[in-house]
Write a protein that holds these residues in place. Structure first.
Motif, mmCIF file in Angstrom:
data_model
loop_
_atom_site.group_PDB
_atom_site.id
_atom_site.type_symbol
_atom_site.label_atom_id
_atom_site.label_comp_id
_atom_site.label_asym_id
_atom_site.label_seq_id
_atom_site.Cartn_x
_atom_site.Cartn_y
_atom_site.Cartn_z
ATOM 1 N N LYS A 13 0.831 -1.203 0.000
ATOM 2 C CA LYS A 13 0.000 0.000 0.000
ATOM 3 C C LYS A 13 0.865 1.253 0.000
ATOM 4 N N LEU A 14 1.886 1.262 0.845
ATOM 5 C CA LEU A 14 2.782 2.424 0.892
ATOM 6 C C LEU A 14 3.544 2.589 -0.416
ATOM 7 N N PHE A 15 3.941 1.486 -1.023
ATOM 8 C CA PHE A 15 4.644 1.536 -2.307
ATOM 9 C C PHE A 15 3.741 2.141 -3.381
ATOM 10 N N ASP A 16 2.476 1.731 -3.429
ATOM 11 C CA ASP A 16 1.542 2.276 -4.416
ATOM 12 C C ASP A 16 1.321 3.768 -4.210
ATOM 13 N N ARG A 17 1.223 4.181 -2.945
ATOM 14 C CA ARG A 17 1.051 5.605 -2.662
ATOM 15 C C ARG A 17 2.307 6.392 -3.042
ATOM 16 N N MET A 18 3.467 5.834 -2.786
ATOM 17 C CA MET A 18 4.716 6.495 -3.131
ATOM 18 C C MET A 18 4.838 6.651 -4.656
#
Length: 89
Positions: A13-18
């Motif tokens: 999830k954090l990777f997609d947001r980044m």
């Protein structure tokens, strides 16, 4: 069958947001140097939003709402209310 690594869902999830934030930044400042692999990931994941932005439509808002931290309000404040006398600063 592969076992799920604890915390991998949160990491994804954090990777997609980044990547969404990087899509915004790379479009605003195209001079920045981004690795080709990362640039291709950005194009693959957000090609439709980037094409809307390049066509002159609003695509930044969708990307930012998806990627912004929860403590950031993506709405634009009403500055005319802040300038009226008697309003709290």
């Amino acid at each position: 069958q592969l076992r799920k690594i604890p915390g991998s869902e949160q990491f994804n999830k954090l990777f997609d947001r980044m990547i969404a934030l990087l899509a915004i930044l790379s479009h605003i400042c195209p001079i920045s140097v981004v690795d080709d692999i990362i640039a291709s990931i950005v194009r693959d994941k957000h090609a439709n939003n980037l094409s809307k932005i390049e066509a002159g439509e609003e695509g930044y808002e969708d990307l930012f709402i998806f990627a912004c931290p929860k403590f950031v309000n993506p709405a634009v404040p009403d500055y005319s209310q802040a300038l009226k006398p008697g309003c709290p600063a």
